[in-house]
Design a protein around this motif. Structure first.
Motif, PDB file in Angstrom:
ATOM      1  N   ALA A  85       0.707  -1.127  -0.064  1.00 53.48           N
ATOM      2  CA  ALA A  85      -0.036   0.140  -0.066  1.00 53.48           C
ATOM      3  C   ALA A  85       0.881   1.296   0.035  1.00 53.48           C
ATOM      4  CB  ALA A  85      -0.905   0.047   1.201  1.00 53.48           C
ATOM      5  N   ASP A  88       2.283   2.394  -3.471  1.00 50.02           N
ATOM      6  CA  ASP A  88       1.307   2.765  -4.180  1.00 50.02           C
ATOM      7  C   ASP A  88       1.124   4.451  -4.004  1.00 50.02           C
ATOM      8  OD1 ASP A  88       1.220   0.606  -5.643  1.00 50.02           O
ATOM      9  OD2 ASP A  88      -0.742  -0.093  -4.374  1.00 50.02           O
ATOM     10  N   ARG A 123      -5.358   8.812   1.434  1.00 53.35           N
ATOM     11  CA  ARG A 123      -4.493   7.608   1.210  1.00 53.35           C
ATOM     12  C   ARG A 123      -4.026   6.786   2.494  1.00 53.35           C
ATOM     13  NH1 ARG A 123      -2.403   7.787  -3.993  1.00 53.35           N
ATOM     14  NH2 ARG A 123      -2.005   5.620  -3.557  1.00 53.35           N
ATOM     15  N   ILE A 127      -5.519   2.909   4.640  1.00 53.39           N
ATOM     16  CA  ILE A 127      -4.785   1.684   4.491  1.00 53.39           C
ATOM     17  C   ILE A 127      -5.212   0.752   5.901  1.00 53.39           C
ATOM     18  CG2 ILE A 127      -2.581   0.485   4.936  1.00 53.39           C
ATOM     19  CD1 ILE A 127      -1.324   3.015   3.747  1.00 53.39           C
TER      20      ILE A 127
END
Length: 149
Positions: A85, A88, A123, A127
């Protein structure tokens, strides 16, 4: 690796665009043996690649944030998924799995505090498995060095 290899690496760390003739002269070799040493170190993985240093502030990324994170789970699957994660997220520059009170230390480049808040919302906090985080804005960089040779 001998002293000539280390001298070549030191010159390349200072200026990866140095000409082969200039590099050879700086380390006391002619171009051909210098090139052979460079190729050997590339093939051995000592030289991983060539890059350019960019000025983050000039590109609109004037703030650096150091984030310490703890995860809920430390299973191999959770650590792998978290690492994937982070990979990215372009703003994440470095991420380290560490010992101590936190599981990860992450270095992030953002434009400003508002941009960081956006990154957290959109973002980072999306996660799964993050239990706790602590953020510190870098006030001033004191040292950024190449590897010691």
């Amino acid at each position: 690796m001998d002293r000539l290899d280390r001298a070549i690496l030191a010159q390349l760390q200072r200026d990866a665009r140095i000409s082969l003739a200039e590099l050879g002269k700086a380390v006391g070799l002619s171009s051909s043996p210098c090139w052979a040493r460079i190729k050997r170190m590339e093939e051995a993985g000592v030289i991983e690649g060539y890059t350019v240093r960019l000025n983050a502030a000039a590109l609109g990324l004037g703030d650096t944030v150091i984030v310490q994170l703890t995860l809920d789970s430390h299973s191999d699957e959770a650590l792998f998924a978290f690492g994937r994660a982070l990979a990215d997220i372009p703003e994440v520059l470095d991420a380290y799995l560490v010992s101590g009170d936190y599981d990860y230390i992450i270095r992030i480049a953002v434009a400003d505090t508002r941009d960081y808040e956006r990154l957290l919302r959109e973002r980072l906090y999306k996660i799964p498995g993050i239990r706790h985080s602590k953020s510190s804005f870098v006030l001033r960089g004191l040292k950024n060095s190449p590897l010691p040779l």
